[in-house]
Design an enzyme around this catalytic site. Structure first.
Site, PDB file in Angstrom:
ATOM      1  N   CYS A   1       0.868  -1.181   0.000  1.00  0.00           N
ATOM      2  CA  CYS A   1       0.000   0.000   0.000  1.00  0.00           C
ATOM      3  C   CYS A   1       0.903   1.228   0.000  1.00  0.00           C
ATOM      4  CB  CYS A   1      -0.900  -0.002   1.226  1.00  0.00           C
ATOM      5  SG  CYS A   1      -1.933   1.469   1.383  1.00  0.00           S
TER       6      CYS A   1
ATOM      7  N   CYS B   1      -5.392   6.110  -3.722  1.00  0.00           N
ATOM      8  CA  CYS B   1      -4.654   4.849  -3.686  1.00  0.00           C
ATOM      9  C   CYS B   1      -3.257   5.106  -4.240  1.00  0.00           C
ATOM     10  CB  CYS B   1      -5.365   3.777  -4.508  1.00  0.00           C
ATOM     11  SG  CYS B   1      -4.458   2.209  -4.617  1.00  0.00           S
TER      12      CYS B   1
END
Length: 268
Positions: free
Chosen positions: A83, A207
């Site tokens: 991530c 994101c």
């Protein structure tokens, strides 16, 4: 005889961080206080109605050689792939804890990452990308997490959750799934992005690995000639810089803000 069994409850200290609206529960796990096998607890803590609420949970742990280790869980409770925004936020957390000053090297699930802090801006070096698959209607690549990238003429009224879930579970991705990015070109070096994230199973405000994938996909398909690209997400702007050496993208940096929102404790 009535036997009463009392479960041992623990008061857990946590921190909440966000990077362009991508939010995370942060836990200092250097003393191994958190049960990493308890997927139900992770999901509960990330639940926005019955827990703290977050797109994911991140543990900061000791590393025998580097500054720290990153362990990342999706909001569904399962340990996940890399991530990018989470890595940036964890770097800011490490700075807050006094583990680092303005630079860091840490290990994540996809390998080592370098990071640089400049006030509230965190620059995170991503892994090299060796392959970009160009298809008729989309581009697919892995930037630490798998990403489907497709162009759209308008994003404002797009049902990202409905369309994203169909692509995420459809061919050729199926059970393993993919993250899905919808992109609109604004100028040669600026793109608008909305992302459906697997594990969250919904649109997120931003994101990091997704905008990284978009930047490389736009360069690979000739939509831009720039190697420093601005990505406008629902939660704010990020930048991605990179180099291309033959077929390999390297020296990739994800750049943007990362901030502590609050500190709290919860009994679990």
């Amino acid at each position: 005889m009535l036997i009463l069994i009392f479960a041992m409850l623990m008061e857990l200290t946590f921190y909440k961080y966000q990077g362009t609206g991508n939010d995370f529960v942060m836990i200092d796990n250097r003393q191994q206080i958190f049960d990493k096998n308890n997927t139900k607890l992770v999901a509960k803590l990330c639940n926005r109605r019955f827990g703290i609420g977050a797109d994911g949970l991140i543990l900061l742990e000791n590393h025998p050689k580097w500054d720290f280790k990153m362990v990342y869980f999706n909001a569904d409770g399962n340990e996940s792939s890399m991530c990018g925004n989470g890595g940036r936020c964890l770097t800011a957390f490490a700075k807050f804890l006094g583990i680092i000053e303005n630079k860091a090297i840490f290990e994540a699930i996809d390998g080592l990452h370098h990071a640089i802090l400049d006030n509230h801006v965190v620059k995170l070096q991503m892994q090299d990308v060796l392959s970009v698959e160009i298809h008729n209607q989309h581009v697919f690549l892995n930037t630490g997490s798998p990403h489907h990238v497709q162009m759209e003429t308008q994003l404002k009224n797009l049902d990202v959750k409905e369309l994203g879930s169909k692509i995420r579970y459809g061919n050729p991705y199926k059970d393993e799934g993919t993250n899905v990015n919808f992109v609109k070109k604004l100028s040669d070096n600026r793109f608008q992005v909305r992302t459906y994230e697997r594990g969250v199973e919904d649109e997120t405000l931003s994101c990091g690995t997704g905008v990284t994938a978009v930047a490389l996909a736009m360069y690979e398909t000739g939509e831009t000639k720039n190697k420093l690209i601005v990505l406008e997400t629902e939660g704010g702007n990020l930048q991605v810089s990179f180099e291309k050496n033959k077929d390999t993208y390297n020296n990739i940096w994800l750049i943007g803000p990362a901030e502590q929102v609050f500190k709290g404790s919860i009994t679990c």
